[in-house]
Design an enzyme around this catalytic site. Structure first.
Site, PDB file in Angstrom:
ATOM      1  CD  GLU A   1      37.488  43.449 -36.696  1.00  0.00           C
ATOM      2  OE1 GLU A   1      36.673  43.421 -37.628  1.00  0.00           O
ATOM      3  OE2 GLU A   1      37.931  42.411 -36.171  1.00  0.00           O
TER       4      GLU A   1
ATOM      5  CG  HIS B   1      37.974  43.228 -44.831  1.00  0.00           C
ATOM      6  ND1 HIS B   1      38.406  44.089 -43.833  1.00  0.00           N
ATOM      7  CD2 HIS B   1      38.001  41.987 -44.287  1.00  0.00           C
ATOM      8  CE1 HIS B   1      38.683  43.386 -42.753  1.00  0.00           C
ATOM      9  NE2 HIS B   1      38.459  42.113 -43.000  1.00  0.00           N
ATOM     10  CG  ASP B   2      34.848  42.302 -42.023  1.00  0.00           C
ATOM     11  OD1 ASP B   2      35.152  41.399 -42.818  1.00  0.00           O
ATOM     12  OD2 ASP B   2      35.510  42.555 -40.985  1.00  0.00           O
TER      13      ASP B   2
ATOM     14  CG  ASP C   1      40.634  39.516 -37.138  1.00  0.00           C
ATOM     15  OD1 ASP C   1      40.016  40.276 -37.892  1.00  0.00           O
ATOM     16  OD2 ASP C   1      40.263  38.345 -36.883  1.00  0.00           O
TER      17      ASP C   1
ATOM     18  CG  ASP D   1      44.471  42.233 -40.542  1.00  0.00           C
ATOM     19  OD1 ASP D   1      44.164  41.786 -39.428  1.00  0.00           O
ATOM     20  OD2 ASP D   1      43.659  42.755 -41.331  1.00  0.00           O
TER      21      ASP D   1
END
Ligand code: TEU
Ligand code: CA
Length: 544
Positions: free
Chosen positions: A274, A335-336, A211, A109
């Site tokens: 993302e 994870h969001d 990200d 990430d």
């Protein structure tokens, strides 16, 4: 894609990320090895055999760099070191080597939009107005009334500007005040951050998930965002403005092309972005002549109502929007986002697994979804996500709970109470119990992944829409002589799926388990409520 490409050959080559399955690990919650209740790198390494058994091809690790953890690692204070909570650079090197030994790729990430407020760059930047690092971040004088320079809102609610009293200016943060945004218009920032990519590429990582890549560039004159006329109270505050000037600026494409160019200095690496944007904007992130992200994350399944017809329309729209040569991808959760089982229920989560793993394009599987984890209840005193503090109810803790490995204390995740609670059903919902149960959701995932690997139609084949009526969605995947027909029942009522009469079809897989090898009756197959079926057309005997 050439006709003679096989999944095996592809997986070994430059384009492994086309045929492969990506598995997201949230390292805090995968496996704790030192008894502090938080997962770590040694824990991920210890579970690589499981990932190889499951059959995935790549592991994406949510951030493991040094961080004060204000946003659980999405606030980096040193891009070139591992946070001690997770281990050391040496542990990371072991993880990469052990993954590669098992033919698993490792995707890191990369969090380039903002650093931690504790990053040395920001400490310098805030030291004085004339510090050489000042311009590495986004500083502005107060508005005439002393308030923030414009109306932008933080993605976690509240103002996106924080006043630094010592120097009398505001700095911009798209997320927490502890996450100041970097100024990507500054060439020194670009150079430093591209060198971070090289640091990890040199250590052997196979790619990056970047990200909030669509956030990197902001309007040069920082104009106010317009009010969103469609905003409904109860939505996150960020939605009250249209993010016209704060993200998705044309200049970001150049930045992404520069990142991509760094990856091109190496062999067979992947760039995943993302991006939460509507389809027509999302596909722009493949870049001019595919010079952008290899895979702009497609979150559309998370945002589309769970009905056969809306999903059919989404698939058609996405396929139509892709640029020539752009490779699709699909995501059910991360994870969001509330977990897929929490959104559609346990029964439909199986249908969703078949959908994810039979659509055309690279699937990303979120850890724990393969054992059917759902929304894990978190008692108020154990809530951790800072978003929850700003906007109660928005917290992402329920989808970040520990992986469940075995019956017994802490479900095999740790020897002590974990940082977030386990699912109340952990004693039965765990890898050890589910792995030998032929009807379990874990077995379903493993079989689906194996079928993808064995059947080029599923991994690299073409997509053909067949029908979407009532609750049933039907499509085909095709490669050479091979045809796989997928029928998904989004409803609870039993029905039938017709198949064209001139060929023999048989069941490849039922999401309910069993039925393998079953043939059609009167030109159709029974389809139970909440069932997904994969049917394979038996090719006429080859001549020679
Ligand atoms: O998330 C970006 C992001 O925009 C989401 O939090 C988004 O607000 C929401 O999910 C849209 O529905 C990334 C990371 O994945 C997240 O964990 C971080 O908190 C965030 O960036 C800041 O780095
Ligand atoms: Ca630990």
């Amino acid at each position: 894609m050439t006709e003679d490409a096989t999944p095996e050959r592809l997986l070994a080559g430059e384009l492994w990320w086309k045929a492969g399955v990506v598995y997201q690990v949230y390292p805090r919650s995968f496996q704790d090895t030192n008894g502090d209740g938080v997962g770590d790198l040694k824990g991920v390494t210890a579970r690589l055999d499981y990932l190889a058994w499951l059959g995935v091809d790549a592991v994406w690790l949510s951030p493991v760099c040094r961080s004060p953890m204000a946003d659980y690692g999405y606030d980096v204070s040193d891009y070139c070191d591992i946070d001690p909570l997770f281990g050391t650079l040496a542990d990371f090197d072991v993880l990469v080597a052990e993954a590669h030994r098992r033919r698993l790729r490792v995707i890191m990430d990369f969090v380039p939009n903002h650093t931690s407020e504790e990053h040395p760059w920001f400490r310098e930047a805030r030291a004085s107005r004339d510090n050489p690092k000042r311009d590495w971040y986004i500083w502005r004088d107060p508005a005439p009334d002393g308030g923030p320079p414009n109306n932008w809102i933080s993605n976690f609610g509240g103002p996106a500007w924080t006043l630094d009293p010592a120097t009398g200016q505001y700095y911009y943060h798209a997320f927490l005040r502890e996450q100041p945004d970097l100024n990507w218009r500054n060439p020194e920032v670009r150079r430093a951050m591209l060198d971070v990519l090289r640091f990890w590429l040199d250590r052997g990582v196979d790619g990056f998930r970047v990200d909030v890549i669509w956030h990197l560039m902001k309007d040069e004159s920082l104009r106010d965002n317009p009010v969103n006329p469609d905003y409904r109270p109860g939505e996150p505050e960020i939605n009250s403005l249209v993010q016209l000037h704060s993200a998705d600026q044309p200049e970001v494409m150049q930045v992404i092309a520069e990142m991509r160019a760094v990856l091109e200095e190496y062999d067979a690496r992947v760039l995943i972005g993302e991006i939460y944007l509507p389809l027509e904007r999302l596909v722009a992130y493949y870049g001019v002549d595919l010079s952008g992200a290899h895979l702009p994350f497609n979150f559309q399944l998370i945002q589309t109502p769970w009905h056969a017809e809306s999903v059919a329309r989404l698939i058609a729209d996405y396929e139509a929007a892709l640029p020539a040569g752009g490779w699709p991808n699909w995501v059910l959760g991360n994870h969001d986002q509330p977990r897929i089982a929490a959104r559609v229920g346990d029964a439909q989560a199986r249908v969703a697994a078949v959908l994810l793993l039979t659509l055309r394009g690279t699937p990303t599987l979120y850890y724990g979804d393969e054992i059917g984890l759902s929304r894990v209840p978190i008692p108020p005193e154990r809530l951790r996500d800072p978003w929850e503090h700003n906007e109660p109810g928005r917290g992402r803790d329920p989808e970040r709970t520990p992986m469940q490995w075995a019956p017994g204390p802490q479900a095999g995740f740790s020897t002590v109470e974990p940082w977030l609670p386990l699912d109340p059903q952990a004693q039965t919902r765990n890898v050890e119990v589910l792995r030998d149960d032929p009807a379990s959701i874990l077995t379903l995932h493993r079989r689906l992944i194996a079928l993808r690997r064995d059947h080029p139609a599923l991994s690299i084949g073409a997509y053909r829409a067949i029908s979407a009526s009532g609750d049933v969605l039907v499509y085909e995947r095709l490669h050479g002589d091979e045809v796989v027909r997928v029928a998904l029942n989004f409803g609870h009522e039993a029905c039938h799926v017709p198949v064209p009469g001139e060929a023999a079809w048989e069941v490849m897989l039922s999401s309910a388990g069993g039925r393998r090898g079953e043939g059609s009756q009167d030109g159709r197959f029974a389809l139970a409520g909440d069932e997904a079926l994969m049917l394979i057309r038996r090719a006429p005997a080859a001549n020679g």
